[in-house]
Design a protein around this motif. Sequence first.
Motif, PDB file in Angstrom:
ATOM      1  N   GLY A   1     141.801  50.913  68.562  1.00 59.09           N
ATOM      2  CA  GLY A   1     140.546  51.448  68.031  1.00 59.09           C
ATOM      3  C   GLY A   1     140.334  52.868  68.502  1.00 59.09           C
ATOM      4  N   THR A   2     139.078  53.284  68.624  1.00 63.19           N
ATOM      5  CA  THR A   2     138.603  54.615  69.044  1.00 63.19           C
ATOM      6  C   THR A   2     138.755  55.663  67.936  1.00 63.19           C
ATOM      7  N   CYS A   3     138.175  56.848  68.197  1.00 62.90           N
ATOM      8  CA  CYS A   3     138.217  57.920  67.200  1.00 62.90           C
ATOM      9  C   CYS A   3     139.627  58.459  67.034  1.00 62.90           C
ATOM     10  N   THR A   4     140.541  58.070  67.914  1.00 59.43           N
ATOM     11  CA  THR A   4     141.926  58.529  67.802  1.00 59.43           C
ATOM     12  C   THR A   4     142.726  57.660  66.835  1.00 59.43           C
TER      13      THR A   4
ATOM     14  N   GLY B   1     129.810  52.874  63.273  1.00 58.33           N
ATOM     15  CA  GLY B   1     131.138  53.320  63.670  1.00 58.33           C
ATOM     16  C   GLY B   1     131.123  54.513  64.601  1.00 58.33           C
ATOM     17  N   VAL B   2     132.313  55.082  64.876  1.00 61.15           N
ATOM     18  CA  VAL B   2     132.473  56.223  65.783  1.00 61.15           C
ATOM     19  C   VAL B   2     132.093  57.506  65.051  1.00 61.15           C
ATOM     20  N   CYS B   3     131.398  58.394  65.745  1.00 56.06           N
ATOM     21  CA  CYS B   3     130.948  59.661  65.138  1.00 56.06           C
ATOM     22  C   CYS B   3     132.082  60.400  64.412  1.00 56.06           C
ATOM     23  N   HIS B   4     133.252  60.499  65.042  1.00 54.60           N
ATOM     24  CA  HIS B   4     134.308  61.337  64.457  1.00 54.60           C
ATOM     25  C   HIS B   4     134.981  60.687  63.252  1.00 54.60           C
ATOM     26  N   GLN B   5     134.775  59.388  63.061  1.00 53.79           N
ATOM     27  CA  GLN B   5     135.190  58.760  61.810  1.00 53.79           C
ATOM     28  C   GLN B   5     134.116  58.995  60.750  1.00 53.79           C
TER      29      GLN B   5
ATOM     30  N   ASP C   1     126.992  55.365  68.975  1.00 61.58           N
ATOM     31  CA  ASP C   1     128.318  54.746  68.938  1.00 61.58           C
ATOM     32  C   ASP C   1     128.924  54.462  70.317  1.00 61.58           C
ATOM     33  N   HIS C   2     128.458  55.161  71.363  1.00 61.63           N
ATOM     34  CA  HIS C   2     129.133  55.052  72.657  1.00 61.63           C
ATOM     35  C   HIS C   2     128.790  53.769  73.419  1.00 61.63           C
ATOM     36  N   SER C   3     127.533  53.360  73.346  1.00 60.83           N
ATOM     37  CA  SER C   3     127.111  52.106  73.990  1.00 60.83           C
ATOM     38  C   SER C   3     126.330  51.358  72.934  1.00 60.83           C
TER      39      SER C   3
ATOM     40  N   SER D   1     133.262  66.124  72.995  1.00 61.62           N
ATOM     41  CA  SER D   1     134.442  66.980  73.119  1.00 61.62           C
ATOM     42  C   SER D   1     135.502  66.729  72.044  1.00 61.62           C
ATOM     43  N   HIS D   2     135.496  65.549  71.407  1.00 62.74           N
ATOM     44  CA  HIS D   2     136.511  65.293  70.376  1.00 62.74           C
ATOM     45  C   HIS D   2     136.082  65.709  68.967  1.00 62.74           C
ATOM     46  N   THR D   3     135.074  66.561  68.880  1.00 62.54           N
ATOM     47  CA  THR D   3     134.630  67.091  67.592  1.00 62.54           C
ATOM     48  C   THR D   3     135.757  67.862  66.888  1.00 62.54           C
TER      49      THR D   3
ATOM     50  N   ALA E   1     143.534  54.965  72.649  1.00 59.13           N
ATOM     51  CA  ALA E   1     142.536  56.020  72.844  1.00 59.13           C
ATOM     52  C   ALA E   1     143.184  57.364  73.179  1.00 59.13           C
ATOM     53  N   ASN E   2     142.346  58.337  73.536  1.00 54.51           N
ATOM     54  CA  ASN E   2     142.840  59.689  73.796  1.00 54.51           C
ATOM     55  C   ASN E   2     142.771  60.086  75.264  1.00 54.51           C
ATOM     56  N   ARG E   3     142.138  59.274  76.119  1.00 55.23           N
ATOM     57  CA  ARG E   3     142.008  59.658  77.533  1.00 55.23           C
ATOM     58  C   ARG E   3     142.338  58.479  78.436  1.00 55.23           C
TER      59      ARG E   3
ATOM     60  N   GLY F   1     132.751  51.220  66.468  1.00 57.52           N
ATOM     61  CA  GLY F   1     132.142  52.175  67.391  1.00 57.52           C
ATOM     62  C   GLY F   1     133.202  52.579  68.401  1.00 57.52           C
ATOM     63  N   CYS F   2     132.772  53.088  69.551  1.00 58.80           N
ATOM     64  CA  CYS F   2     133.718  53.547  70.563  1.00 58.80           C
ATOM     65  C   CYS F   2     134.428  52.389  71.262  1.00 58.80           C
ATOM     66  N   GLY F   3     133.888  51.173  71.118  1.00 58.91           N
ATOM     67  CA  GLY F   3     134.513  50.035  71.775  1.00 58.91           C
ATOM     68  C   GLY F   3     134.576  50.257  73.278  1.00 58.91           C
ATOM     69  N   PRO F   4     135.665  49.813  73.938  1.00 56.42           N
ATOM     70  CA  PRO F   4     135.735  49.928  75.402  1.00 56.42           C
ATOM     71  C   PRO F   4     136.214  51.307  75.888  1.00 56.42           C
ATOM     72  N   CYS F   5     136.396  52.275  74.992  1.00 53.03           N
ATOM     73  CA  CYS F   5     137.018  53.573  75.309  1.00 53.03           C
ATOM     74  C   CYS F   5     136.441  54.258  76.539  1.00 53.03           C
ATOM     75  N   VAL F   6     135.111  54.275  76.646  1.00 59.08           N
ATOM     76  CA  VAL F   6     134.498  55.130  77.671  1.00 59.08           C
ATOM     77  C   VAL F   6     133.845  54.323  78.798  1.00 59.08           C
ATOM     78  N   GLY F   7     134.143  53.008  78.827  1.00 61.33           N
ATOM     79  CA  GLY F   7     133.782  52.219  79.993  1.00 61.33           C
ATOM     80  C   GLY F   7     132.331  51.832  80.122  1.00 61.33           C
TER      81      GLY F   7
ATOM     82  N   GLY G   1     139.181  55.744  86.002  1.00 57.94           N
ATOM     83  CA  GLY G   1     137.807  55.283  85.809  1.00 57.94           C
ATOM     84  C   GLY G   1     137.296  55.386  84.396  1.00 57.94           C
ATOM     85  N   ARG G   2     138.102  55.936  83.490  1.00 60.76           N
ATOM     86  CA  ARG G   2     137.661  56.166  82.123  1.00 60.76           C
ATOM     87  C   ARG G   2     137.086  54.895  81.471  1.00 60.76           C
ATOM     88  N   MET G   3     137.730  53.760  81.699  1.00 64.16           N
ATOM     89  CA  MET G   3     137.250  52.543  81.040  1.00 64.16           C
ATOM     90  C   MET G   3     136.297  51.747  81.920  1.00 64.16           C
TER      91      MET G   3
HETATM   92  S1  SF4 Z   1     136.886  59.461  72.727  1.00 63.92           S
HETATM   93 FE1  SF4 Z   1     136.195  57.347  72.874  1.00 63.92          FE
HETATM   94  S2  SF4 Z   1     134.079  57.532  73.619  1.00 63.92           S
HETATM   95 FE2  SF4 Z   1     134.669  59.561  72.821  1.00 63.92          FE
HETATM   96  S3  SF4 Z   1     133.989  59.547  70.667  1.00 63.92           S
HETATM   97 FE3  SF4 Z   1     136.122  58.859  70.707  1.00 63.92          FE
HETATM   98  S4  SF4 Z   1     135.987  56.628  70.769  1.00 63.92           S
HETATM   99 FE4  SF4 Z   1     134.007  57.419  71.384  1.00 63.92          FE
END
Ligand code: SF4
Lengths: 166, 418
Positions: free
Chosen positions: B295-298, B98-102, B64-66, B121-123, B378-380, B356-362, B384-386
């Motif tokens: 978007g994102t898992c948040t 999709g995103v793991c946490h969804q 999901d991340h890339s 970490s967002h488990t 997002a949550n962070r 998926g994670c979309g642009p969340c983690v750059g 440089g995060r994106m």
């Molecule tokens: S914080 Fe961003 S990169 Fe991490 S799992 Fe959620 S959507 Fe994906």
Amino acid sequence: MNLQGKVHKFANDVNTDYIISGRHKFKTLDMKELARHVMEDLDPDFYSKVTPGDFIVAGSNFGCGSSREQAPMAIIYADISAVIAKSFARIFYRNCINTGLPLIECDTDGIDAGDKLEIDLSAGVLHNLSKGTDIPITPLPAVMLKILNDGGLVEHFKKYGGFNFD
Amino acid sequence: MGKTIAEKILSNKSGQNCRANDIVIADLDFVMAQDGTSGLAIQAFEEMQAKKVFDPQRVAMVIDHSSPSPLAGVSALHKQIRVFANEQDINLYDIGNGVCHQLVPEQGHVVPGDLVIGADSHTCTYGAINVFSTGVGSTDMAAGMVSGKLWFKVPETIKFIINGKLPAGVYSKDLILYLIGDVTADGATYRAAEYVGEAISNLSIDARFTISNMAIEMGAKCGLMEADQKTFDWVKEHSQREFTPVKADPDAVYAWIKEYNVSNLEPQIAKPHTVDNVAPISEVAGIPIQQGVIGTCTNGRIEDLRIAAAILKGKKVNRHTRLIVAPSSRQTMIQAMREGLIEIFMESGAAVVTPGCGPCVGTHNGVPSDGENVISTANRNFKGRMGNPTSFIYLGSPASVAASVIYGKITDPREFIK
Ligand code: SF4
């Protein structure tokens, strides 16, 4: 487990990027190479100053930041035998036990750079040989001590095929 | 002396009557890794000389991340995950799922009372449905895959009592940003958080996930809620598994207890470059925005998309701004299509990208340019995060992002809410 060495002292909130910078951690999985860069943003000559067995001593919240296991691995490969701090960040703490790096939680105010220490992990005491003081340490729970003695979680699993604390 | 939710779940799963600060070995109900962490976990699994995972049904890897892969090196990693997943016959969620946490809760893998680890970490997200779930490193993930067990230090718990009713235009995202601003980014380190009170009970499950998702941003090991009728209905809709929810005892012992009233809360924005750098939206309104992200898992769930679409309907994204929408899962996207939400986004001028994670983690899907301002759900917002350390990331609710991209500057969404 008994450990002896001299002290390299750092402040509070040493994060995983200071331990091993992101510049290096994505470049290689060769831990010996990574180890050359341990703590370099805080002390550029750190690696060359270490005598095998030495300790990293710090204030509170050591290891905050990312969950990368390269951080404890690089410390181990730099021949540091234990990290001593007032407190540790949670995921770093787990990763150290799992990769076989002993962590010691205690009051570090009375320990200075260059001091010689001897640590008796099972007795739960740190002797500051340079100052002639004894500092009580929070004893490691049996489970962690066993994982450390086996050389980390991978070695523990190799030996027993799973968790074994009997 | 009573017990917290964390003490009860860890007691149940370890078979030991444990309390905060005890160390236990406990049985895991589910184990998860994503494409950024699976590689090292597979390597550790092999170093442990393990042959089989403990139970293929209880292990998942999510790409999901890339995703889809932007680079040949990432493709090689994805391939390694696919090969391992097929050999081991574990759950594999490949690109576009999709995103793991969804996915983990939506696909019914976890239910109230469970103990779950994830190499991300967002488990902590699944705490919203009464699951003790927490992020771990790759050796822990490997040990979990091999044995179905892991060692835990039982955390002390901080209790957050949230009274009052969130005003119109103020959402669970604003609430959790406010709490993080108050207790700071390491205010809950080593500890579990429990969220209770009227304002929590009034939230939908989608909205509750947003709060538990961000527990880690205050340093917490997990972000737990009790299960109520809404939880039971949601879980039964998504899972066939039997479950036993866990409540805290009235005389449970807490590290500390904090009480809030949110009836007058304003929309909140986290300013660059830390999540606890929080201000009410009135303080930052007017700051120009070049990119919006929903978007994102948040905040990429169906309710989030509905809230954003209601504001964007019949309007255009500002010509100096672009909007990226990444639904949190394929199911979410299909539902959004059925409800006409995707049409609204596209007609407004948004780029709708792969679930998926979309642009969340750059890693792909919308890296900002030098000096640009982004407002994201997002949550962070770390530097440089994106993917660009010279850009600035503001965090807010889906409504705040939608309102801001219309004017091209940070905008209080309440002007769009009748
Ligand atoms: S914080 Fe961003 S990169 Fe991490 S799992 Fe959620 S959507 Fe994906």
